[in-house]
Write an enzyme that holds these catalytic residues in place. Sequence first.
Site, PDB file in Angstrom:
ATOM      1  N   PRO A  18       4.744   0.586   3.954  1.00  0.00           N
ATOM      2  CA  PRO A  18       5.950   0.137   3.247  1.00  0.00           C
ATOM      3  C   PRO A  18       6.853  -0.797   4.055  1.00  0.00           C
ATOM      4  CG  PRO A  18       6.208   2.404   3.983  1.00  0.00           C
ATOM      5  CD  PRO A  18       4.822   1.980   4.380  1.00  0.00           C
ATOM      6  N   ASP A  41       0.258 -10.656   1.354  1.00  0.00           N
ATOM      7  CA  ASP A  41       1.211 -10.741   0.237  1.00  0.00           C
ATOM      8  C   ASP A  41       2.621 -10.937   0.776  1.00  0.00           C
ATOM      9  OD1 ASP A  41      -0.817 -10.028  -1.449  1.00  0.00           O
ATOM     10  OD2 ASP A  41      -0.239  -7.923  -1.539  1.00  0.00           O
ATOM     11  N   LYS A  63       4.468 -17.157  -2.651  1.00  0.00           N
ATOM     12  CA  LYS A  63       5.506 -18.095  -2.210  1.00  0.00           C
ATOM     13  C   LYS A  63       6.816 -17.459  -2.622  1.00  0.00           C
ATOM     14  CE  LYS A  63       2.447 -21.813  -3.438  1.00  0.00           C
ATOM     15  NZ  LYS A  63       2.159 -22.476  -4.701  1.00  0.00           N
ATOM     16  N   GLY A  94       0.942  -4.784   1.006  1.00  0.00           N
ATOM     17  CA  GLY A  94       1.991  -3.779   1.193  1.00  0.00           C
ATOM     18  C   GLY A  94       1.487  -2.416   0.736  1.00  0.00           C
ATOM     19  N   MET A 175       7.825  -0.944  -9.182  1.00  0.00           N
ATOM     20  CA  MET A 175       8.120  -2.194  -9.906  1.00  0.00           C
ATOM     21  C   MET A 175       8.990  -1.942 -11.140  1.00  0.00           C
ATOM     22  SD  MET A 175       4.294  -3.843  -9.720  1.00  0.00           S
ATOM     23  CE  MET A 175       3.450  -2.279  -9.934  1.00  0.00           C
TER      24      MET A 175
HETATM   25  N1  SAH Z   1       0.410  -1.342  -2.926  1.00  0.00           N
HETATM   26  C1  SAH Z   1       1.821  -1.035  -2.837  1.00  0.00           C
HETATM   27  C2  SAH Z   1       2.540  -1.243  -4.134  1.00  0.00           C
HETATM   28  C3  SAH Z   1       2.579  -2.668  -4.608  1.00  0.00           C
HETATM   29  S1  SAH Z   1       3.491  -2.851  -6.093  1.00  0.00           S
HETATM   30  C4  SAH Z   1       1.998   0.394  -2.327  1.00  0.00           C
HETATM   31  O1  SAH Z   1       1.050   1.158  -2.275  1.00  0.00           O
HETATM   32  O2  SAH Z   1       3.131   0.725  -1.976  1.00  0.00           O
HETATM   33  C5  SAH Z   1       5.052  -3.363  -5.476  1.00  0.00           C
HETATM   34  C6  SAH Z   1       6.082  -2.295  -5.645  1.00  0.00           C
HETATM   35  O3  SAH Z   1       5.945  -1.304  -4.636  1.00  0.00           O
HETATM   36  C7  SAH Z   1       7.506  -2.762  -5.508  1.00  0.00           C
HETATM   37  O4  SAH Z   1       7.972  -3.371  -6.698  1.00  0.00           O
HETATM   38  C8  SAH Z   1       8.222  -1.485  -5.220  1.00  0.00           C
HETATM   39  O5  SAH Z   1       8.394  -0.721  -6.395  1.00  0.00           O
HETATM   40  C9  SAH Z   1       7.216  -0.757  -4.349  1.00  0.00           C
HETATM   41  N2  SAH Z   1       7.501  -0.945  -2.906  1.00  0.00           N
HETATM   42  C10 SAH Z   1       6.719  -1.536  -2.008  1.00  0.00           C
HETATM   43  N3  SAH Z   1       7.291  -1.504  -0.776  1.00  0.00           N
HETATM   44  C11 SAH Z   1       8.454  -0.853  -0.924  1.00  0.00           C
HETATM   45  C12 SAH Z   1       9.510  -0.494  -0.042  1.00  0.00           C
HETATM   46  N4  SAH Z   1       9.477  -0.798   1.260  1.00  0.00           N
HETATM   47  N5  SAH Z   1      10.579   0.163  -0.554  1.00  0.00           N
HETATM   48  C13 SAH Z   1      10.629   0.497  -1.855  1.00  0.00           C
HETATM   49  N6  SAH Z   1       9.668   0.177  -2.734  1.00  0.00           N
HETATM   50  C14 SAH Z   1       8.595  -0.484  -2.280  1.00  0.00           C
END
Ligand code: SAH
Length: 256
Positions: A18, A41, A63, A94, A175
């Site tokens: 995260p 990403d 971007k 992420g 999201m």
């Molecule tokens: N693959 C990622 C999710 C990607 S979808 C995972 O497993 O976490 C993108 C969403 O993940 C964002 O819109 C948000 O809701 C969440 N997200 C990702 N990083 C975050 C963070 N540091 N803090 C809070 N929400 C996060």
Amino acid sequence: MTSPASPSGTVFLVGAGPGDPDLLTLRAARLIMNAKLIVHDGLVDPAVLALARTGTRFVSVAKSRSRHTMPQDEINALLVSEALAGNDVVRLKGGDPFVFGRGGEEAEACRAAGVKVEVVPGISAALGAAAAAQIPLTHRDHSSIVSFVAGQCKGLAEQDWSGLAGKGRTLVIYMGVATSEAIAEKLIADGLAPDVPVAVVENATRSDMRVLRSPLAGLPELVSSERVRSPALIIIGAVAAEPEQELRRLALEVLQ
Ligand code: SAH
């Protein structure tokens, strides 16, 4: 076409967690530190990218300024062509690559092209946010079911979320910032109490993390008045209550 002289590379679908680089798996950290090519990403924290050695080639598929993302087909084609050219590719995402990360589509594209693919799990935002905000996703007194849903998908109103939130359950929405109003309406229309606790965790595990709380009915107002921005997670259920509020509730229960 591959020949024994130029064997194709491997695509590593790697979860970057995260944000906080300390939350990378050792395998992810090793791959990043040794990578020649990283395709990442917008969500991947700069502190994670900073672990790469000098000379690493970076390709961003987001971007961030224009909020425009490279179409998924182009990303798939890029991974495949780099691997077929003999390059190992660290595809950094992420959180976890297989939780709302389109990792499944990229793995399929690689397999279809005969490219070796390996998946390295990451700490998904739900787990990182829960830990950082000290919100247990399950708790013997409050919740024994936890669900992850995407709040920004086509036909949100038609999605069947019944049974995912409510007593004994925790619902985590990825999201969901832009659609928080529709989410609150949908859940309340499904029968969820308007005062069920909600926590919004923005920028979880990063230095600018915020944890905001509200009853479900107040979620849209909270998101707009606090100007909550992506990335943020919405956690719904008794576990999301303010810790002091929870203690008060337990004290009342004892008195009754
Ligand atoms: N693959 C990622 C999710 C990607 S979808 C995972 O497993 O976490 C993108 C969403 O993940 C964002 O819109 C948000 O809701 C969440 N997200 C990702 N990083 C975050 C963070 N540091 N803090 C809070 N929400 C996060």
